[in-house]
Design an enzyme around this catalytic site. Structure first.
Site, PDB file in Angstrom:
ATOM      1  N   LYS A 111       1.870  24.874  -3.102  1.00 40.18           N
ATOM      2  CA  LYS A 111       0.626  24.206  -2.695  1.00 40.18           C
ATOM      3  C   LYS A 111       0.744  22.703  -2.928  1.00 40.18           C
ATOM      4  O   LYS A 111       0.059  22.102  -3.753  1.00 40.18           O
ATOM      5  CB  LYS A 111      -0.557  24.798  -3.465  1.00 40.18           C
ATOM      6  N   ARG A 128       0.812  -1.209   0.000  1.00 41.14           N
ATOM      7  CA  ARG A 128       0.000   0.000   0.000  1.00 41.14           C
ATOM      8  C   ARG A 128       0.850   1.265   0.000  1.00 41.14           C
ATOM      9  O   ARG A 128       0.560   2.215  -0.747  1.00 41.14           O
ATOM     10  CB  ARG A 128      -0.942  -0.016   1.208  1.00 41.14           C
ATOM     11  N   GLU A 158       4.995  40.390  -6.769  1.00 44.35           N
ATOM     12  CA  GLU A 158       3.600  40.173  -7.167  1.00 44.35           C
ATOM     13  C   GLU A 158       2.881  41.508  -7.272  1.00 44.35           C
ATOM     14  O   GLU A 158       2.980  42.344  -6.362  1.00 44.35           O
ATOM     15  CB  GLU A 158       2.901  39.285  -6.137  1.00 44.35           C
ATOM     16  N   ASP A 175      -1.047  38.873 -10.702  1.00 46.06           N
ATOM     17  CA  ASP A 175      -2.000  38.111  -9.894  1.00 46.06           C
ATOM     18  C   ASP A 175      -3.433  38.425 -10.300  1.00 46.06           C
ATOM     19  O   ASP A 175      -3.907  39.555 -10.134  1.00 46.06           O
ATOM     20  CB  ASP A 175      -1.793  38.431  -8.409  1.00 46.06           C
TER      21      ASP A 175
END
Length: 278
Positions: free
Chosen positions: A134, A99, A195, A216
């Protein structure tokens, strides 16, 4: 595989095995310790395969006498029902490792497969697709490697290897100019990105000469205008909620250098894999 991606593989695998095995695999304990088996790992769907080194490490930590023979290489795109790997070893060891090994392989293959699909969508442009921070906790380097395997590129690995000056950094520093000046003084050789959220902020930032500017959530019209105004003076990266393939293609066709996409690593559906005894 680049050494950077391998540097935490032992620890990552050890933690994954620890949470699964705990005090011992009581079900595998039903099998005679002398029994030996052969097994195959196969994919139930088309995929770009990624994660061989993690699978190898899982079996090695469980039982270093286990022998794996890979039929493919990381980065290969294979059809459904392809045999990826053949494994020979103690039956208990194969059952205990199964697994955790599949978890790594199906997750990293998912990241590589999604990345590859999106890279192909914009292959008619010069844009480069980037990942973000992320990532799944504990799998930062593994997923960054999977993005590269799928044909994408890595943004910064973490908070330590590049400057990304955002709204709150600017507010705390007093201005874009102050933030950029201090960053250059602290670490002049480090990539520096700022940014911005509007064309006015873009124009202010261009005066500070960063290495890259992150647009952005710009509209398509504003991205096109940003490309015109920046010219060749600085790299441009677009980011924001990209909800469809058409959105991605449209942004790529504006002429930006990069598009960063958090969903490369956080919205992946695991590839359907199986390990079967033969």
């Amino acid at each position: 595989m680049a050494t950077d991606y391998l540097r935490d593989i032992n620890t990552t695998v050890a933690l994954a095995l620890s949470e699964d095995i705990g005090s011992g695999d009581i079900t595998a304990g039903l099998i005679d310790t002398s029994q030996v088996s052969e097994a195959e790992i196969l994919t139930r769907e088309q995929a770009v395969i990624c994660g061989q080194d993690w699978v190898n490490e899982v079996f090695s930590q469980i039982d270093p006498t286990t022998v794996l023979k890979w039929m493919i290489q990381d980065g290969d795109q294979v059809p459904a029902d392809t045999v990826l790997c053949r494994i020979h070893g103690k039956t208990q060891s194969l059952l205990t490792a199964e697994r955790t090994a599949l978890n790594f392989l199906q997750t990293l293959s998912a990241t590589a497969t999604r990345t590859n699909r999106l890279v192909q969508l914009v292959s008619h442009t010069d844009v480069n697709l980037l990942d973000t921070r992320k990532t799944l906790p504990g799998l930062r380097l593994a997923q960054k490697y999977a993005v590269m395997t799928g044909g994408g590129q890595n943004h910064r690995i973490g908070l330590f290897d590049a400057f990304l000056i955002k709204e709150n950094h600017i507010a705390a520093s007093g201005s874009i100019e102050n933030a950029v000046r201090k960053a250059r003084r602290l670490s002049p050789g480090t990539m520096l990105e700022v940014e911005v959220e509007s064309l006015d902020e873009l124009r202010l930032t261009l005066k500070s000469s960063p290495d890259r500017i992150l647009l952005d959530n710009f509209s398509l019209a504003d991205i096109r205008q940003a490309v015109i105004e920046a010219g060749q003076s600085v790299e441009l990266e677009a980011s924001g909620d990209i909800e469809s393939d058409q959105d991605l293609i449209a942004i790529a066709e504006t002429g930006v250098d990069y598009i960063s996409i958090g969903t490369l690593t956080k919205h992946c559906r695991a590839i359907d894999l199986s390990m079967l005894f033969i």
